[in-house]
Design an enzyme around this catalytic site. Structure first.
Site, PDB file in Angstrom:
ATOM      1  N   LYS A 217      -8.934  63.093   3.588  1.00  0.00           N
ATOM      2  CA  LYS A 217     -10.105  62.405   4.146  1.00  0.00           C
ATOM      3  C   LYS A 217     -10.286  61.007   3.551  1.00  0.00           C
ATOM      4  CE  LYS A 217     -12.401  66.181   6.350  1.00  0.00           C
ATOM      5  NZ  LYS A 217     -13.480  67.155   6.425  1.00  0.00           N
ATOM      6  N   ARG A 251      -9.686  74.108   3.018  1.00  0.00           N
ATOM      7  CA  ARG A 251      -9.041  73.812   4.312  1.00  0.00           C
ATOM      8  C   ARG A 251      -8.147  72.591   4.117  1.00  0.00           C
ATOM      9  NH1 ARG A 251      -9.850  70.558   8.640  1.00  0.00           N
ATOM     10  NH2 ARG A 251      -9.445  71.390  10.720  1.00  0.00           N
TER      11      ARG A 251
END
Ligand code: 7PM
Length: 274
Positions: A217, A251
């Site tokens: 991210k 995740r």
């Protein structure tokens, strides 16, 4: 906690499997399917405990996908994975029809970035009786990164998750089936994301397992200067920190590397107990 036969006493890794053929030059749907299955096999060999299959991109600016198209993308993949392993498959969707088709095809978990707020999703999830991940997002995918604003991000995420958890319980969903996720990057600035990770512990007393998605991210790119392809080591470091702050399900894109890193954190956590 019940996701298939998973044991959440130790942190586990969910592998991300995107089935979004957004390039027409790659041979289309069949090649996309073939690639997805090869990737699923690799993630299973690497020690993934869940495979998260997604057919809709939540990327800001991504084209919306129809329910029929999303089903056509994910169902064959879910069936194929379900036929090759006992490892549970999760369906990353917000659409009730996709949830139904995916569970029919063998999915054991619903991962919904909109936390069952779309029409009929809460009823469908209650009906299906599988595990559910409720994620926090401020705003909508297309505009969520424009000007995220909070008085206290940890408190507001916590209150949102507590409220969605209560709605699920009111709808008849078993508490044992619910996982909560603060939604890193979803309507959050760099500072919001850092604060959430730092304060992750404050979400554990909601009494549910925590899932986190930090893999590749942009907050990690801001810390390291790396492009998405170069964020593996940063993602692994973030996963280790998240586990130390109470995360149960990670995740991730890079399954093998994360599984290895978590074996190290686990060995030390266990030695601490002995
Ligand atoms: C563009 C923007 C591409 C965002 C991909 C993403 C999460 C999730 C996603 C998460 C849960 C990504 C995200 N992130 N589901 N789905 N938690 N539960 O980086 O953090 O994978 S999509």
């Amino acid at each position: 906690m019940q996701i298939g036969r998973l044991n959440l006493e130790i942190p586990i890794v969910m592998g991300i499997l995107n089935v979004t053929p957004d390039s027409f030059s790659d041979g289309g749907r069949f090649l996309a399917r073939d690639n997805a299955l090869r990737q699923a096999e690799a993630m299973l060999r690497s020690g993934a405990s869940i495979i998260d299959v997604g057919g809709e991109s939540t990327r800001p600016g991504a084209k919306p996908v129809s329910e029929a198209e999303e089903i056509e993308r994910v169902v064959p993949i879910i069936e194929a994975i379900h036929n090759m392993t006992d490892v549970p498959v999760s369906i990353d969707t917000s659409k009730a029809g996709v949830m139904r088709a995916a569970v029919e095809a063998g999915a054991a978990m619903i991962n919904d970035v909109r936390a069952l707020r779309e029409a009929d999703a809460l009823a469908a999830a209650a009906d299906l009786g599988v595990a559910i991940c409720l994620m926090h997002m401020q705003g909508r995918p297309r505009t969520m990164q424009n000007e995220p604003h909070y008085e206290d991000v940890t408190l507001e995420v916590r209150e949102f998750l507590a409220s969605r958890l209560q709605s699920c319980i009111d709808a008849g969903i078993d508490r044992e089936h619910i996982v909560l996720d603060p939604g890193f990057g979803f309507g959050k600035s760099y500072r919001h994301n850092v604060e959430l990770l730092m304060n992750l512990r404050q979400l554990t007393d909601l009494g549910q397992p925590l899932m986190v998605g930090l893999s590749r991210k942009s907050m990690l790119g801001e810390m390291t200067g790396g492009d998405t392809g170069d964020r593996m080591p940063a993602s692994v470091a973030a996963a280790v920190i998240a586990v130390q702050e109470g995360a149960n399900i990670l995740r991730v894109h890079d399954v093998a590397e994360t599984v290895d890193a978590l074996k190290v954190t686990q060995a030390i956590a266990k030695a601490r107990q002995d």
